[in-house]
Design an enzyme around this catalytic site. Sequence first.
Site, PDB file in Angstrom:
ATOM      1  N   CYS A 126     -19.677  -7.636  13.212  1.00 52.47           N
ATOM      2  CA  CYS A 126     -20.794  -7.042  13.202  1.00 52.47           C
ATOM      3  C   CYS A 126     -20.512  -5.824  14.448  1.00 52.47           C
ATOM      4  O   CYS A 126     -19.971  -5.867  15.394  1.00 52.47           O
ATOM      5  CB  CYS A 126     -21.977  -7.837  13.896  1.00 52.47           C
ATOM      6  SG  CYS A 126     -23.540  -6.800  14.206  1.00 52.47           S
ATOM      7  N   ASN A 160      15.265  -7.092   5.102  1.00 56.23           N
ATOM      8  CA  ASN A 160      14.295  -6.086   4.211  1.00 56.23           C
ATOM      9  C   ASN A 160      15.001  -5.655   2.951  1.00 56.23           C
ATOM     10  O   ASN A 160      16.402  -5.347   3.004  1.00 56.23           O
ATOM     11  CB  ASN A 160      13.956  -5.051   5.089  1.00 56.23           C
ATOM     12  CG  ASN A 160      12.889  -4.113   4.525  1.00 56.23           C
ATOM     13  OD1 ASN A 160      11.892  -4.530   4.391  1.00 56.23           O
ATOM     14  ND2 ASN A 160      13.283  -2.811   4.450  1.00 56.23           N
ATOM     15  N   PHE A 197       0.718  -1.141   0.111  1.00 55.63           N
ATOM     16  CA  PHE A 197       0.093  -0.220  -0.144  1.00 55.63           C
ATOM     17  C   PHE A 197       0.677   1.187   0.009  1.00 55.63           C
ATOM     18  O   PHE A 197       0.471   2.176  -0.517  1.00 55.63           O
ATOM     19  CB  PHE A 197      -0.892   0.027   1.133  1.00 55.63           C
ATOM     20  CG  PHE A 197      -1.905  -1.069   1.244  1.00 55.63           C
ATOM     21  CD1 PHE A 197      -2.568  -1.427   0.175  1.00 55.63           C
ATOM     22  CD2 PHE A 197      -2.104  -1.731   2.155  1.00 55.63           C
ATOM     23  CE1 PHE A 197      -3.459  -2.688   0.032  1.00 55.63           C
ATOM     24  CE2 PHE A 197      -3.118  -2.742   2.203  1.00 55.63           C
ATOM     25  CZ  PHE A 197      -3.849  -3.129   1.227  1.00 55.63           C
ATOM     26  N   CYS A 244     -25.500  -7.641   9.425  1.00 54.84           N
ATOM     27  CA  CYS A 244     -25.575  -8.927  10.142  1.00 54.84           C
ATOM     28  C   CYS A 244     -26.797  -9.797  10.049  1.00 54.84           C
ATOM     29  O   CYS A 244     -27.976  -9.069  10.148  1.00 54.84           O
ATOM     30  CB  CYS A 244     -25.417  -8.462  11.551  1.00 54.84           C
ATOM     31  SG  CYS A 244     -25.421  -9.956  13.024  1.00 54.84           S
ATOM     32  N   ILE A 266      -2.729  -7.384   6.712  1.00 56.50           N
ATOM     33  CA  ILE A 266      -3.933  -7.651   6.878  1.00 56.50           C
ATOM     34  C   ILE A 266      -4.420  -8.923   5.944  1.00 56.50           C
ATOM     35  O   ILE A 266      -5.687  -9.069   5.896  1.00 56.50           O
ATOM     36  CB  ILE A 266      -4.799  -6.498   7.090  1.00 56.50           C
ATOM     37  CG1 ILE A 266      -4.624  -6.065   5.241  1.00 56.50           C
ATOM     38  CG2 ILE A 266      -4.575  -5.583   7.776  1.00 56.50           C
ATOM     39  CD1 ILE A 266      -5.744  -4.621   5.416  1.00 56.50           C
ATOM     40  N   GLN A 277       2.091  -6.835  10.793  1.00 58.21           N
ATOM     41  CA  GLN A 277       1.461  -5.447  10.257  1.00 58.21           C
ATOM     42  C   GLN A 277       0.490  -5.906   9.192  1.00 58.21           C
ATOM     43  O   GLN A 277      -0.443  -4.855   8.798  1.00 58.21           O
ATOM     44  CB  GLN A 277       2.150  -4.488   9.712  1.00 58.21           C
ATOM     45  CG  GLN A 277       3.275  -4.061  10.823  1.00 58.21           C
ATOM     46  CD  GLN A 277       4.486  -3.047  10.292  1.00 58.21           C
ATOM     47  OE1 GLN A 277       5.134  -3.483   9.494  1.00 58.21           O
ATOM     48  NE2 GLN A 277       4.173  -1.686  10.583  1.00 58.21           N
ATOM     49  N   HIS A 301      -2.984  -5.332  12.782  1.00 56.43           N
ATOM     50  CA  HIS A 301      -3.808  -4.315  12.090  1.00 56.43           C
ATOM     51  C   HIS A 301      -5.201  -5.101  11.590  1.00 56.43           C
ATOM     52  O   HIS A 301      -5.978  -4.551  10.932  1.00 56.43           O
ATOM     53  CB  HIS A 301      -3.211  -3.765  10.775  1.00 56.43           C
ATOM     54  CG  HIS A 301      -2.264  -2.974  11.470  1.00 56.43           C
ATOM     55  ND1 HIS A 301      -1.283  -2.359  10.507  1.00 56.43           N
ATOM     56  CD2 HIS A 301      -1.958  -1.933  12.630  1.00 56.43           C
ATOM     57  CE1 HIS A 301      -0.320  -1.582  11.116  1.00 56.43           C
ATOM     58  NE2 HIS A 301      -0.829  -1.434  12.413  1.00 56.43           N
TER      59      HIS A 301
HETATM   60 ZN   LIG Z   1     -24.934  -8.832  14.562  1.00 54.02          ZN
END
Ligand SMILES: [Zn+2]
Length: 253
Positions: free
Chosen positions: A130, A218, A36, A154, A106, A104, A122
């Site tokens: 929900c 890295n 990103f 939900c 996701i 880090q 993260h």
């Molecule tokens: Zn719910």
Amino acid sequence: MDMNAIGKVVNVLGHSRNTIAVTGAGISTEAGIPDFRGKDGIYTKLGENRVMNIINIHAFNQNPAEFYDFHRKYFSFPPVEPSKAHKILSEMEKKGRLKGIVTQNIDGLHEKAGSKKVIAIHGTSNRYICMNTGCQALYNQDYVDNYPAAVPLCEKCEGVLKPDVVLFGENIKDYSQAQEMITSAQVLLVIGSSLTVYPLAGFVKEFSTFYQDLIIINKGRTQLDHAALVKIDGGNTGDTLEEINRQMDLRGF
Ligand SMILES: [Zn+2]
């Protein structure tokens, strides 16, 4: 490959009773997930401020439809498989060479590769929660993809579902567990992170202030290169980790 540096890493990891890995975007770009903050990443393209204004809990609460529009466009990952690096880390955990991972990322790829002790500070983008505090039911990507409206609700309580990732304005997940895991490590293995995003970078800095066994793999410089016992720059991370793991096998560590 810098065999001298690799030999040093093998030696340090081989004598460690508690090695923790800290991973960032660099490990997932090798699986095909865009960085990103990289050259073509959304932060670079749209600017930090614009992204922050949308990927923000207040913006989400005000206009979830706009958020989901943006999220579908920029944050939904194609179904990718873990990279070689993810798989080697999972194998290292099984062999007792690694005690845990703080990531880090996701994308959920560590879990998919079979790693058991993972703290994703993260959150995880293909999981949805929900927003109704009394409910907090979890949903997978399929449910959201097949939901007949722009904002998924939900099925139990009609609450709005939010991607289970940490948005700007929200606290990171498992803050103290992540800090504890990192600062109590004997050896810290940082992989694919330039260590610029806080609080994670702060935890690593805290570790490096008191202990010396910081290893960084890295591409490009990081904020803590000066504090690292070994820094491996460049090359494929998966290949580097594979060689480290292979040499540990050979030396009976
Ligand atoms: Zn719910």
